[in-house]
Design an enzyme around this catalytic site. Structure first.
Site, PDB file in Angstrom:
ATOM      1  N   LYS A 118       0.807  -1.217   0.000  1.00 35.93           N
ATOM      2  CA  LYS A 118       0.000   0.000   0.000  1.00 35.93           C
ATOM      3  C   LYS A 118       0.840   1.268   0.000  1.00 35.93           C
ATOM      4  CE  LYS A 118      -4.246  -1.861   2.016  1.00 35.93           C
ATOM      5  NZ  LYS A 118      -3.927  -3.266   1.874  1.00 35.93           N
TER       6      LYS A 118
ATOM      7  N   GLU B 221      -3.529   6.127   8.026  1.00 36.31           N
ATOM      8  CA  GLU B 221      -4.359   7.022   7.234  1.00 36.31           C
ATOM      9  C   GLU B 221      -5.263   7.813   8.160  1.00 36.31           C
ATOM     10  OE1 GLU B 221      -6.776   4.904   4.501  1.00 36.31           O
ATOM     11  OE2 GLU B 221      -5.158   4.449   3.111  1.00 36.31           O
TER      12      GLU B 221
ATOM     13  N   HIS C 113     -14.766  -4.047   8.314  1.00 35.65           N
ATOM     14  CA  HIS C 113     -14.031  -3.825   7.064  1.00 35.65           C
ATOM     15  C   HIS C 113     -14.265  -4.922   6.033  1.00 35.65           C
ATOM     16  CE1 HIS C 113     -12.081  -0.581   9.172  1.00 35.65           C
ATOM     17  NE2 HIS C 113     -11.630  -1.416  10.082  1.00 35.65           N
TER      18      HIS C 113
ATOM     19  N   ARG D  92      -6.868  -8.091  -9.308  1.00 29.37           N
ATOM     20  CA  ARG D  92      -7.556  -9.356  -9.564  1.00 29.37           C
ATOM     21  C   ARG D  92      -9.025  -9.070  -9.822  1.00 29.37           C
ATOM     22  NH1 ARG D  92     -10.357  -9.470  -4.822  1.00 29.37           N
ATOM     23  NH2 ARG D  92      -9.291  -8.758  -2.939  1.00 29.37           N
TER      24      ARG D  92
END
Length: 618
Positions: free
Chosen positions: A116, A200, A235, A297
């Site tokens: 990330k 974040e 999540h 994907r």
């Protein structure tokens, strides 16, 4: 065109890929673990190869065994589906090095976008907007804490190599950061073999918007519009839809163009998804949507994109991998109607969504919508793999129409004795705020009291159970021993046991019909056992106050945070167990002392086993 295809996956995605392959005249080869040998995806393949024992690390994630199976069966290509090896760059390279066709993203793109921090840096360089946070290489706990304090709480801790909600924690206060970081690192290391994290800024009213992109080997890249995946729990996505509610034309243009720009920045080929986080506090706006990550994907939720575009994304994957150009240009793609997908899981919402395992003795899916499932009646829901039973997909002219169709489908699910979230899905889909499009990632937590079905049977369930145990039709009041009241309906009082508890039910003539299987009622997605009361049965147990800490599901003990003799406070974490790729923390039900400790880190446990016992303060 590829003439033979090995599918390096299992369950519903394996069956989904086979469906397209058969239509294209492609021979299919399945690989499976020894516990999956009788599953539908194995039976439906033209050929199947067992590649190891139940644990995915010893079977589905064994790269050499998958490639060996492909070569031995004469497969020309390998399709990884999603999960397992689908975003493994080393595997992609190995497939190509073996002379096989890889039906997936380029290894270089997987490497870049799989981390990330590197992905965000590449996106910033390409001019794609990125949310504020910390991407530094210094992973010391103290440095991360300082950065979190500087960003301002709440913050989101995310595994650098993460995905699927694993290795992700929201931290509301500074004093919660250390524990959340430790848990996040532990889960990330177990899932990805990499405990590095990034930070974040957590958006208070976040919407999860993602764009389906596709590239070919000729330099063409298109988008197939956006999906909204904001309805999440821990999540993990629960309900997805396309297009995104509240998305205006200008915002759609900006976010979709950014997605194409992101794909071009890594020379992308195949199916991919660019995920964005949107601050929806004032609606969707072009300047309040930021790049979050890329999934290199096919996505679980790809059917909603297929529904609104009329395209088969697996066919696109196969054609692109075969060297063909993209089937359509951007201007040939358009949105038709609205689509929604609900993930039907083997889990019990009333016990905190703990996984439910066992044999699907009774299974009926609703008609009139698309159902992608990896199981059939009589199959086993195993603790070794993801607990998703099926995906229910609706398509309608409007959002309201798609939601109505999907709610009706969720209400019509019949599964026993494995518990499911069908009733929870139905309640969500008919909730007024959902129907108004007022959805963000906190929706489920905010409306939990409305969405989670009660543990006690309601009046309709009791009435239906009472009628089901009657020896003759309840409406025949002249033959039955009923009560009789002037100017009022006839009634009778019936003893019945529902969900292992006895009830006395006063029933009247009429009532809504319900679907039943022997000893089971199915009402609005819920399943209830029923029967005549057992002699001397006093009903349900006394609760959790005896101090026994019991394993709520089968799994593995990954942490024990107390020792025998320790004093504990109510709500204090005692142990952490892991099952079906998710962690569950067990907490003290009251203040007391650990009088007996049986749980050991690393131990495999079965549902109902005693982990420890507490003695309460006297």
């Amino acid at each position: 065109m590829i003439e033979s295809l090995l599918i390096a996956n299992r369950g519903e995605i394996a069956r989904r890929i086979m469906r397209t392959a058969r239509r294209l005249g492609i021979r299919t080869i399945a690989v499976h673990s020894d516990v999956d040998g009788r599953m539908p995806f194995v039976r439906e393949a033209d050929e199947a190869v067992c590649i190891g024992p139940a644990a995915a690390r010893d079977s589905y994630n064994m790269q050499d065994r998958v490639i060996e199976a492909a070569i031995r069966t004469g497969a020309r290509a390998i399709h990884p589906g999603y999960g397992f090896l689908s975003e493994n760059a080393e595997f992609a390279d190995a497939v190509i090095a073996s002379g096989l066709i890889w039906v997936g993203a380029p290894a270089a793109a997987i490497r870049t976008m799989g981390l990330k921090d590197a992905a965000k840096q590449r996106m910033m360089a390409a001019g794609v907007p990125v949310a504020p946070g910390y991407l530094g290489e210094d992973q010391a706990d103290q440095r991360l804490k300082r950065e979190a304090d500087a960003i301002g709480y709440p913050v989101l801790i995310k595994a650098v190599a993460g995905g699927g909600g694993k290795g992700m924690r929201r931290v509301e206060r500074a004093d919660e950061f250390a524990a959340a970081l430790a848990s996040c690192r532990r889960e990330a290391a177990a899932a990805f073999g990499d405990d590095r994290v990034l930070l974040e800024k957590y958006v208070r009213s976040p919407r999860h918007i993602e764009v389906q992109v596709f590239g070919d080997k000729h330099g063409n890249v298109v988008h197939l519009f956006e999906r909204d995946c904001s309805l999440q729990r821990r999540h993990q996505k629960v309900i997805e839809e396309a297009p995104a509610p509240g998305m205006d034309t200008r915002t759609r243009e900006v976010v979709c163009e950014a997605a194409v720009k992101a794909a071009r920045a890594v020379d992308y080929v195949g199916a991919g998804t660019i995920e964005f986080i949107a601050d929806a506090s004032r609606g969707l706006r072009p300047d309040r949507i930021w790049f979050m990550e890329m999934n290199t994907r096919l996505q679980v939720e790809h059917p909603v994109t297929e529904a609104i575009t009329g395209q088969d994304l697996v066919e696109w994957q196969i054609r692109v991998a075969s060297g063909e150009p993209l089937p359509l240009r951007q201007e040939q793609l358009s949105i038709d109607g609205w689509a929604m997908e609900a993930r039907l899981y083997a889990e019990n919402p009333s016990t905190g969504f703990l996984p439910s395992t066992g044999t699907l003795a009774h299974l009926r899916f609703p008609e009139g919508i698309r159902v992608d499932s990896g199981v059939e009646e009589g199959d086993e829901v195993s603790p070794h793999y993801d607990p998703m039973i099926a995906k229910l997909i609706s398509h309608g002219a409007t959002r309201w129409d798609a939601a109505r169709r999907l709610a009706r489908a969720a209400a019509g699910v019949e599964i026993w004795p494995v518990r499911t979230n069908a009733a929870f899905l139905k309640r969500t889909l008919v909730h007024p705020d959902f129907l108004e499009g007022e959805v963000d990632t906190g929706f489920i937590e905010r409306h939990a009291s409305d969405l989670i079905p009660p543990t006690e049977p309601g009046s309709r369930v009791l009435q239906a159970a009472a009628r089901a145990v009657l020896p003759e039709p309840a409406g025949d009041i002249w033959r039955a021993a009923t009560g009789f009241r002037m100017n009022a309906p006839a009634y009778r009082e019936v003893g019945v046991e529902v969900g292992d508890r006895p009830y006395r039910v006063e029933i009247e003539d009429g009532g809504q019909p319900v679907t039943t299987a022997p000893g089971v009622l199915f009402i609005d997605g819920e399943a209830w056992s029923y029967g005549l009361p057992r002699a001397g049965h006093a009903g349900a147990g006394a609760g959790d106050s005896d101090g026994a800490i019991i394993a709520p599901m089968p799994g593995r003990v990954i942490a024990v945070t107390v020792a025998e003799g320790d004093r504990v406070k109510r709500g204090q974490a005692l142990a952490v167990i892991e099952a079906m790729k998710m962690e569950q923390t067990l907490s003290a039900p009251f203040d007391g002392v650990v009088s007996e400790l049986k749980a050991k880190e690393g131990a495999q446990i079965v549902e109902g086993s005693l982990l420890m016992r507490l003695e309460g303060d006297t």
